[in-house]
Design a protein around this motif. Structure first.
Motif, mmCIF file in Angstrom:
data_model
loop_
_atom_site.group_PDB
_atom_site.id
_atom_site.type_symbol
_atom_site.label_atom_id
_atom_site.label_comp_id
_atom_site.label_asym_id
_atom_site.label_seq_id
_atom_site.Cartn_x
_atom_site.Cartn_y
_atom_site.Cartn_z
ATOM 1 N N ASN A 64 0.777 -1.245 -0.020
ATOM 2 C CA ASN A 64 -0.103 -0.121 0.238
ATOM 3 C C ASN A 64 0.981 1.277 0.066
ATOM 4 O O ASN A 64 0.687 2.215 -0.687
ATOM 5 C CB ASN A 64 -1.010 -0.138 1.286
ATOM 6 N N ARG A 65 1.872 1.352 0.860
ATOM 7 C CA ARG A 65 2.681 2.364 0.969
ATOM 8 C C ARG A 65 3.595 2.713 -0.545
ATOM 9 O O ARG A 65 3.572 3.838 -0.935
ATOM 10 C CB ARG A 65 3.834 2.155 1.791
ATOM 11 N N ASN A 66 4.100 1.530 -0.830
ATOM 12 C CA ASN A 66 4.555 1.511 -2.135
ATOM 13 C C ASN A 66 3.911 2.067 -3.398
ATOM 14 O O ASN A 66 4.154 2.638 -4.364
ATOM 15 C CB ASN A 66 5.293 0.240 -2.735
ATOM 16 N N SER A 67 2.540 1.765 -3.264
ATOM 17 C CA SER A 67 1.575 2.160 -4.691
ATOM 18 C C SER A 67 0.926 3.528 -3.890
ATOM 19 O O SER A 67 0.114 3.619 -4.799
ATOM 20 C CB SER A 67 0.498 1.040 -4.812
ATOM 21 N N GLN A 68 1.331 4.000 -2.949
ATOM 22 C CA GLN A 68 0.825 5.165 -2.640
ATOM 23 C C GLN A 68 -0.607 5.216 -2.365
ATOM 24 O O GLN A 68 -1.381 6.145 -2.519
ATOM 25 C CB GLN A 68 0.994 6.360 -3.610
ATOM 26 N N ASN A 69 -0.998 3.987 -1.911
ATOM 27 C CA ASN A 69 -2.498 3.647 -1.467
ATOM 28 C C ASN A 69 -2.593 3.987 -0.118
ATOM 29 O O ASN A 69 -1.856 3.542 0.656
ATOM 30 C CB ASN A 69 -3.105 2.297 -1.874
ATOM 31 N N SER A 70 -3.437 4.709 0.219
ATOM 32 C CA SER A 70 -3.729 5.026 1.685
ATOM 33 C C SER A 70 -4.488 4.117 2.546
ATOM 34 O O SER A 70 -5.176 4.565 3.130
ATOM 35 C CB SER A 70 -4.323 6.477 1.814
#
Length: 125
Positions: A64-70
């Motif tokens: 999630n962090r790597n895909s900029q998903n919050s």
């Protein structure tokens, strides 16, 4: 139904050119497995990447962090719970048919990849 039809088309187009097919993430539920078998056939081997809830949660949060998903940790916990609810009957189904091979997925990406390769190589021999 669409996913199975697309898989079938792709597999038929490569018959004769391959020793087999590695399909990631499908089937996800028992009904998907039954549909796959009725339209394509029974898989010879099913791999289950086995890791703890903590490892799965950590990897999902990292993705999630790597895909900029919050995604919040609550969302991650819900995803893991849905995964277990869907996969338990699927795992039991393939265990009963002796097609399931659990792979220890606690290690690094490289370690897990090597374990998968070893499992597939052993199966093909």
């Amino acid at each position: 139904g669409i996913v199975v039809e697309l898989l079938k088309e792709a597999m038929v187009s490569k018959l004769g050119d391959t020793k087999g097919f590695l399909i990631d993430g499908c089937p996800q539920e028992l009904k998907d497995a039954e549909e796959f078998e009725s339209k394509i056939g029974e898989p010879k081997l099913v791999l289950c990447l086995d890791c703890s809830v903590e490892t799965m949660s950590s990897r999902l949060l990292m993705r999630n962090r790597n895909s900029q998903n919050s995604g919040s940790s609550e969302t991650t916990e819900e995803r893991i719970e849905r995964y277990y609810q869907a996969s338990k009957p699927l795992i039991a189904y393939y265990e009963s048919k002796t097609q399931l091979c659990k792979v220890d997925a606690e290690g690094t990406q490289e370690d897990v990849f090597l374990e998968i390769c070893k499992t597939i190589d052993s199966f093909l021999k």
